[in-house]
Design a protein around this motif. Sequence first.
Motif, PDB file in Angstrom:
ATOM      1  N   VAL A 135       0.976  -1.297   0.024  1.00  0.00           N
ATOM      2  CA  VAL A 135       0.013   0.135   0.042  1.00  0.00           C
ATOM      3  C   VAL A 135       0.856   1.271  -0.016  1.00  0.00           C
ATOM      4  O   VAL A 135       0.558   2.051  -0.707  1.00  0.00           O
ATOM      5  CB  VAL A 135      -0.891  -0.102   1.337  1.00  0.00           C
ATOM      6  N   ALA A 136       1.939   1.170   1.011  1.00  0.00           N
ATOM      7  CA  ALA A 136       2.913   2.390   0.904  1.00  0.00           C
ATOM      8  C   ALA A 136       3.454   2.630  -0.676  1.00  0.00           C
ATOM      9  O   ALA A 136       3.823   3.801  -0.962  1.00  0.00           O
ATOM     10  CB  ALA A 136       3.972   2.285   1.820  1.00  0.00           C
ATOM     11  N   GLU A 137       3.771   1.396  -1.158  1.00  0.00           N
ATOM     12  CA  GLU A 137       4.498   1.505  -2.612  1.00  0.00           C
ATOM     13  C   GLU A 137       3.616   2.136  -3.592  1.00  0.00           C
ATOM     14  O   GLU A 137       3.938   2.780  -4.382  1.00  0.00           O
ATOM     15  CB  GLU A 137       5.098   0.041  -3.071  1.00  0.00           C
ATOM     16  N   TYR A 138       2.447   1.671  -3.475  1.00  0.00           N
ATOM     17  CA  TYR A 138       1.247   2.111  -4.375  1.00  0.00           C
ATOM     18  C   TYR A 138       1.093   3.741  -4.195  1.00  0.00           C
ATOM     19  O   TYR A 138       1.181   4.356  -5.101  1.00  0.00           O
ATOM     20  CB  TYR A 138      -0.153   1.665  -4.390  1.00  0.00           C
ATOM     21  N   LEU A 139       0.892   4.172  -2.983  1.00  0.00           N
ATOM     22  CA  LEU A 139       0.597   5.609  -2.695  1.00  0.00           C
ATOM     23  C   LEU A 139       2.001   6.205  -3.044  1.00  0.00           C
ATOM     24  O   LEU A 139       1.967   7.344  -3.848  1.00  0.00           O
ATOM     25  CB  LEU A 139       0.621   6.054  -1.458  1.00  0.00           C
ATOM     26  N   ALA A 140       3.072   5.785  -2.880  1.00  0.00           N
ATOM     27  CA  ALA A 140       4.376   6.312  -3.414  1.00  0.00           C
ATOM     28  C   ALA A 140       4.586   6.604  -4.928  1.00  0.00           C
ATOM     29  O   ALA A 140       5.151   7.717  -5.443  1.00  0.00           O
ATOM     30  CB  ALA A 140       5.675   5.688  -2.954  1.00  0.00           C
ATOM     31  N   HIS A 141       4.201   5.697  -5.843  1.00  0.00           N
ATOM     32  CA  HIS A 141       4.114   5.804  -7.080  1.00  0.00           C
ATOM     33  C   HIS A 141       2.932   6.416  -7.725  1.00  0.00           C
ATOM     34  O   HIS A 141       2.670   6.407  -8.934  1.00  0.00           O
ATOM     35  CB  HIS A 141       4.294   4.564  -7.722  1.00  0.00           C
ATOM     36  N   VAL A 172      -4.867   4.789   3.756  1.00  0.00           N
ATOM     37  CA  VAL A 172      -5.749   5.075   2.686  1.00  0.00           C
ATOM     38  C   VAL A 172      -6.804   6.397   3.127  1.00  0.00           C
ATOM     39  O   VAL A 172      -6.743   7.500   2.146  1.00  0.00           O
ATOM     40  CB  VAL A 172      -6.625   4.216   1.985  1.00  0.00           C
ATOM     41  N   GLU A 173      -7.225   6.365   4.183  1.00  0.00           N
ATOM     42  CA  GLU A 173      -8.063   7.502   4.669  1.00  0.00           C
ATOM     43  C   GLU A 173      -7.242   8.893   5.008  1.00  0.00           C
ATOM     44  O   GLU A 173      -7.733   9.806   4.602  1.00  0.00           O
ATOM     45  CB  GLU A 173      -8.978   7.223   5.895  1.00  0.00           C
ATOM     46  N   ARG A 174      -5.995   8.813   5.683  1.00  0.00           N
ATOM     47  CA  ARG A 174      -5.285   9.687   5.755  1.00  0.00           C
ATOM     48  C   ARG A 174      -4.570  10.488   4.416  1.00  0.00           C
ATOM     49  O   ARG A 174      -4.644  11.674   4.446  1.00  0.00           O
ATOM     50  CB  ARG A 174      -4.177   9.395   6.844  1.00  0.00           C
ATOM     51  N   SER A 175      -4.260   9.466   3.658  1.00  0.00           N
ATOM     52  CA  SER A 175      -3.787  10.103   2.285  1.00  0.00           C
ATOM     53  C   SER A 175      -4.811  10.388   1.231  1.00  0.00           C
ATOM     54  O   SER A 175      -4.542  11.234   0.564  1.00  0.00           O
ATOM     55  CB  SER A 175      -2.829   8.986   1.674  1.00  0.00           C
ATOM     56  N   GLU A 176      -5.999  10.007   1.313  1.00  0.00           N
ATOM     57  CA  GLU A 176      -7.060  10.131   0.471  1.00  0.00           C
ATOM     58  C   GLU A 176      -6.617   9.581  -0.827  1.00  0.00           C
ATOM     59  O   GLU A 176      -6.879   9.985  -1.962  1.00  0.00           O
ATOM     60  CB  GLU A 176      -7.399  11.735   0.415  1.00  0.00           C
ATOM     61  N   GLY A 177      -5.946   8.415  -0.895  1.00  0.00           N
ATOM     62  CA  GLY A 177      -5.315   8.300  -1.897  1.00  0.00           C
ATOM     63  C   GLY A 177      -5.754   6.535  -2.443  1.00  0.00           C
ATOM     64  O   GLY A 177      -5.008   6.132  -3.341  1.00  0.00           O
ATOM     65  N   GLY A 178      -7.068   6.337  -2.048  1.00  0.00           N
ATOM     66  CA  GLY A 178      -7.617   5.134  -2.491  1.00  0.00           C
ATOM     67  C   GLY A 178      -9.030   4.866  -1.925  1.00  0.00           C
ATOM     68  O   GLY A 178      -9.644   5.810  -1.445  1.00  0.00           O
ATOM     69  N   VAL A 179      -9.329   3.644  -2.058  1.00  0.00           N
ATOM     70  CA  VAL A 179     -10.733   3.171  -1.807  1.00  0.00           C
ATOM     71  C   VAL A 179     -10.733   1.834  -0.970  1.00  0.00           C
ATOM     72  O   VAL A 179      -9.802   0.963  -1.032  1.00  0.00           O
ATOM     73  CB  VAL A 179     -11.525   2.739  -3.120  1.00  0.00           C
ATOM     74  N   VAL A 180     -11.276   1.746   0.118  1.00  0.00           N
ATOM     75  CA  VAL A 180     -11.400   0.555   1.015  1.00  0.00           C
ATOM     76  C   VAL A 180     -12.557  -0.307   0.603  1.00  0.00           C
ATOM     77  O   VAL A 180     -13.816   0.479   0.778  1.00  0.00           O
ATOM     78  CB  VAL A 180     -11.654   0.982   2.563  1.00  0.00           C
ATOM     79  N   ALA A 185      -2.317  11.526  -7.187  1.00  0.00           N
ATOM     80  CA  ALA A 185      -1.569  12.924  -6.736  1.00  0.00           C
ATOM     81  C   ALA A 185      -1.706  12.915  -5.264  1.00  0.00           C
ATOM     82  O   ALA A 185      -0.478  13.310  -4.448  1.00  0.00           O
ATOM     83  CB  ALA A 185      -1.936  14.162  -7.398  1.00  0.00           C
ATOM     84  N   ARG A 186      -2.712  12.986  -4.455  1.00  0.00           N
ATOM     85  CA  ARG A 186      -2.750  13.042  -3.142  1.00  0.00           C
ATOM     86  C   ARG A 186      -2.122  11.997  -2.567  1.00  0.00           C
ATOM     87  O   ARG A 186      -1.430  12.090  -1.483  1.00  0.00           O
ATOM     88  CB  ARG A 186      -4.086  13.014  -2.600  1.00  0.00           C
ATOM     89  N   GLY A 187      -2.165  10.567  -3.040  1.00  0.00           N
ATOM     90  CA  GLY A 187      -1.216   9.589  -2.375  1.00  0.00           C
ATOM     91  C   GLY A 187       0.295   9.743  -2.404  1.00  0.00           C
ATOM     92  O   GLY A 187       0.808   9.609  -1.663  1.00  0.00           O
TER      93      GLY A 187
END
Length: 397
Positions: A280-286, A302-310, A342-344
Motif C-alpha cells: 500500500v505504501a508503494e502504491y501511494l508512493a508511485h 488510505v483514509e489519511r492520504s485520500e489516495g484510495g478506496v477501502v 497525486a494525493r497519495g
Amino acid sequence: MTARRALVVTVVHHPLDARIRQRQITALLEAGWAVTYAAPFGGYGVADTDPRVRTIELPRAVGRRRLAALRAARSLLAREARAHDVVLLHDPELLVAALLAGLRRLPPVVWDVHEDTAASVAMKAWLPGVLRRPAAAAVRWLERRAERRVHLLLAEDGYRARFAVDHPVVPNTTAVPARPSSPERPAAVYVGHLTGPRGVVELVATGRLLHERSGGRLGVRLIGPADADSRALLDPPPPGVTWHGFLPHAEAMAALDGALVGLSLLHDQPNYRVSRPSKVAEYLAHGVPVVTTALPEAQLLVERSEGGVVVPFVQGAADPEAVADAVLALDADPPGRRAMGARGHAYAVEHLDWRRHGRDFVDHLARLAGTGRRPTHRVSRLVASAPRTSTTGTPGH
C-alpha cells in the motif's frame, strides 16, 4: 577510519526481499559499511550481483524442511560473526542458531522482527492444525528469551505490545519517486507474494470480472512469487489475469508505474491486523490509487492520504464484485483517479519516504556496534525516547 561491518542473515526470506536487500542493505552500503549477506540465493534461483556485497550461500528453510538451514546458519555464525561489528538476523529460526553458536562469543546481535510470528503460525498450511497452538506458544517463549539476549528492531508500531520493554521501529516505508507517472495504463496491479491469505483467489476472480465487464480491455497483473496452491490457479492464468512471477524490486516498481490501480486484498488475519502492508505504501508512493481490504493499518493509510478506496470484508476476505466495481469506477473517472494518485504521492513524500528512516536505521546499528554484546533496558529505553514512527508520519524510531 575502518568501515563498519555488518553480517546480514536470512534463511526464509527471498534474498532480494525489499526490506532486507533494497532498503536496509542499500542504506548500509550508502553509509560506507561493508556488508556480508548470507541468504538462500540458490534456493530461490537468484544472485546478488552488487560487487560491494560479499555473499554467502545458505540452505533455504521452507515448510517442514528447516533443520539443514538451522545447522548451516549456526555454523556460519560461529565462523563469520566475529569478523563483523553487528549481526542482523531476519528470521526467528536464526535466534536458535545464534544461541547454539554461543551469544557470548558474538558481536551485538540484532533481530529484525518482520511480523507477528506467533499469529502467523495459524496461516502455515505445512504445519498440522494440532501443532499450531503449541507452536505459537513456543514462538512467544522464544520472543521473551530473545528480548533478554539480543537487540530488537520492529517493523511495526503494533508489535510493541508483545515485548516487555520498548524497542526501536524501522517501518516498512519505501523510496518515493520525485514525480510519479499518471495512472493511465488499463491494469490493476498487485505486487507481493501470492498466497490464499494474501487474496490470490480474490485477485484472480477480480481479473476475470474486469475482463468480462470491460470487453477484455481491463485485467489484473500479478507480480510476485506464488505458493503451490496459488501456482495451481495461475498455470495457466485465466482470462483477465497476467502473472509475471518474481521480479527484482526495481523492475516490479517500474511495472507498477502508471497503473490504473494497486490492489491489496489481504484477508482479515491476526498477523495482518497490526501490520501496515508495504505494498500500500508503494502504491501511494508511485501515485497509483489503492484498492484495499479494510485492515486497520491499510485503511488508516488510505483514509489519511485520500489516495484510495477501502472495500469491506465479506467473511474475512474481499468481495471480488466490490473490488471490480471500485476499479471500474476509477477507470470511468480519469480526473478523479489522477487527483487520487497525486494525493497519495504527496502523502508518501511527507510520511513514507525510506530515505528518512534509512538514516535512522544505520545510525542505530552504528550505536549498537559501539556497545557491549548484550542488550540492556537502558539502551532500549534510550532509543525509545525518540519520537515513535506511526502511520501519522511522525519521524524517527
